[in-house]
Design a protein around this motif. Structure first.
Motif, short mmCIF file in Angstrom:
data_model
loop_
_atom_site.label_atom_id
_atom_site.label_comp_id
_atom_site.label_asym_id
_atom_site.label_seq_id
_atom_site.Cartn_x
_atom_site.Cartn_y
_atom_site.Cartn_z
N ASP A 291 -13.93 -2.53 1.52
CA ASP A 291 -14.56 -1.62 0.56
C ASP A 291 -16.06 -1.85 0.42
O ASP A 291 -16.76 -1.02 -0.17
CB ASP A 291 -13.91 -1.79 -0.83
N THR B 270 0.82 -1.21 0.00
CA THR B 270 0.00 0.00 0.00
C THR B 270 0.86 1.26 0.00
O THR B 270 1.73 1.44 0.86
CB THR B 270 -0.91 0.01 1.24
N VAL C 42 -8.72 -1.58 -7.48
CA VAL C 42 -8.51 -0.39 -6.67
C VAL C 42 -7.26 -0.52 -5.79
O VAL C 42 -6.84 -1.61 -5.44
CB VAL C 42 -9.73 -0.10 -5.77
N HIS D 99 -9.01 -5.38 -4.72
CA HIS D 99 -7.93 -4.43 -4.45
C HIS D 99 -6.58 -5.05 -4.77
O HIS D 99 -6.37 -6.26 -4.60
CB HIS D 99 -7.99 -3.91 -3.01
N GLU E 81 -6.94 -0.20 -0.36
CA GLU E 81 -8.01 -0.79 0.46
C GLU E 81 -7.52 -1.04 1.87
O GLU E 81 -8.27 -0.86 2.85
CB GLU E 81 -8.50 -2.10 -0.16
N GLN F 160 -15.10 -6.48 -8.20
CA GLN F 160 -14.11 -5.56 -7.63
C GLN F 160 -13.04 -6.31 -6.83
O GLN F 160 -13.33 -7.30 -6.14
CB GLN F 160 -14.82 -4.55 -6.73
#
Length: 426
Positions: A367, A33, A164, A102, A167, A100
């Motif tokens: 999320d 991250t 994405v 991450h 997260e 979806q």
């Protein structure tokens, strides 16, 4: 439900060998991250989506604008950039289903506890080991495999893939994606659920407690006040608060010994061994109950700390200070009775030849709450055991990734496929 010819053809197109190979490739990118590799992986995945003939939106997010938004979900990792990535099939008149995942992973921690390099994935039979294996690059691969398998199938609706960032530290990536206008009629997030349907998430709020002391030489500690000693009654009060907050938890959370944990993760005090510490800083996470306003949860912890200070002679005159840095995860929930759970559950049952998976709630933030908060009914269903996430034994079964990919194929075709057999479920 009987599998028809169109579904059977798409299921046959799920490529197990390609799934294993792609998982190894993605695990080799150390997309921690906030790191440059996180951005790198978004660009790699954009290439995969383009090769699937999807309409791709890859953009650099305006961090200043997002952070200034009143609903910004918070963040912990330092970053100078964040990339959004959405790939969609051609827009038709039918509903839009979002898949979806991450792309970011947590740091590997103590490398001595790993068997080898955490970012050089290791394969033992059907098992793939490495940081991010289950949380959640296996889920990302399952989405890509499902999209590849249905690419030749005509759709009456649209499938949108959302990959994405961020997260793990709050949800900046999902927040920015929704703010850009990418939305849909339902969403499946392929977080590791071990085959279960996670139809709700508890929340998690990061807190910081600063406890003052009074410094003096260690040989005259009686002339000072140790911030460590001053913190102890607060710590005990937090344990009592956790117990109170877990009475009569929602039935979806009944499988967990502590549905909404309150955990102190770091404690830092002192700067010299022979000095009495004049400051202790404790940071942790406060579990948020399903349906609870995060503001109410914050108020309960602040009241708990204030009452502990009022009962202590030193802290009464020198109270601890509570602040709320970092990620702020509210809870989220699929509306009761929404058809998405039955649709994904039936797809899993048809692929595995078993009964429909159980519907549960998860004790961690994700999320899910951002999509649910934006009016998109959302659940989590994906490969891997979350108990192995964030640890040195992180792993996933390739066969489980294949199962999820196949279930996503059926769920997608039964939602937005041209040959939907009943009235539109979404």
């Amino acid at each position: 439900m009987t599998i028809n010819d169109v579904e059977a053809a798409a299921l046959a197109a799920v490529d197990e060998a390609a799934i294993g190979s792609l998982l190894l490739d993605l695990l080799a990118v150390p997309s921690v991250t906030g790191s440059a590799a996180e951005s790198e992986l978004q660009h790699v995945l954009a290439g995969h989506l383009e090769r699937l003939d999807l309409d791709v939106d890859l953009w650099s997010m305006n961090l200043a604008e997002l952070r200034a938004h009143e609903d910004f979900p918070g963040g912990e990792a330092p970053r100078t950039e964040a990339w959004g990535l959405v790939g969609g099939t051609r827009k038709n008149d039918g509903p839009t289903l979002i898949l979806q995942g991450h792309v970011d992973v947590v740091p590997p921690g103590d490398l001595a506890q790993w068997e080898g390099d955490p970012f050089r994935p290791r394969v033992v039979g059907d098992v793939v080991h490495g940081r991010g294996a289950c949380d959640m690059k296996a889920g990302v691969v399952a989405i890509l495999a499902a999209m590849s398998a249905i690419r030749a199938t005509r759709l009456r609706g649209q499938v949108a893939v959302h990959f994405v960032v961020s997260e793990e530290d709050g949800g900046l990536g999902a927040f920015g994606t929704l703010q850009r206008g990418h939305t849909g009629d339902a969403c499946v997030i392929t977080e590791p659920t071990g085959g279960a349907l996670m139809v709700a998430n508890g929340g998690a709020l990061t807190f910081r407690i600063e406890v003052p002391g009074q410094a003096t030489h260690g040989s005259t500690r009686y002339a000072g006040v140790s911030a460590i000693d001053a913190y102890l009654p607060i710590h005990a009060a937090l344990a009592r608060l956790e117990a109170r907050r877990n009475v009569d938890a929602d039935p979806l959370m009944s499988a967990y010994p502590i549905p909404y944990p309150l955990s102190v993760g770091t404690v830092q005090a002192g700067d010299w061994a022979s000095s009495v510490p004049d400051l202790l800083v404790a940071e942790g996470r406060l579990g948020v109950a399903l349906g609870e306003d995060p503001a109410q949860a914050r108020a309960e912890l602040e009241t708990c700390v204030a009452e502990a200070c009022a009962d202590d002679p030193w802290l009464r005159a020198h109270p601890a200070v509570v602040t709320w840095p970092g990620g702020q995860f509210a809870s989220g929930r699929l509306p009761v009775g929404h058809p998405l759970a039955g649709l994904v559950g039936a797809a899993h049952a048809d692929v595995t030849g078993s009964s429909r998976p159980a519907e549960k709630g998860a004790p961690y933030g994700s999320d899910l709450r951002l999509y649910a908060g934006a009016g998109v009914p959302t659940l989590q269903y994906g490969p891997g055991d979350v108990r192995l996430a964030h640890g040195p034994q992180e792993q996933v079964l390739v066969s489980e990734v294949v199962t999820v990919a196949r279930a996503l194929v059926l769920a997608t075709l039964r939602t937005v496929g041209e040959q939907v057999r009943a009235s539109p479920p979404l």
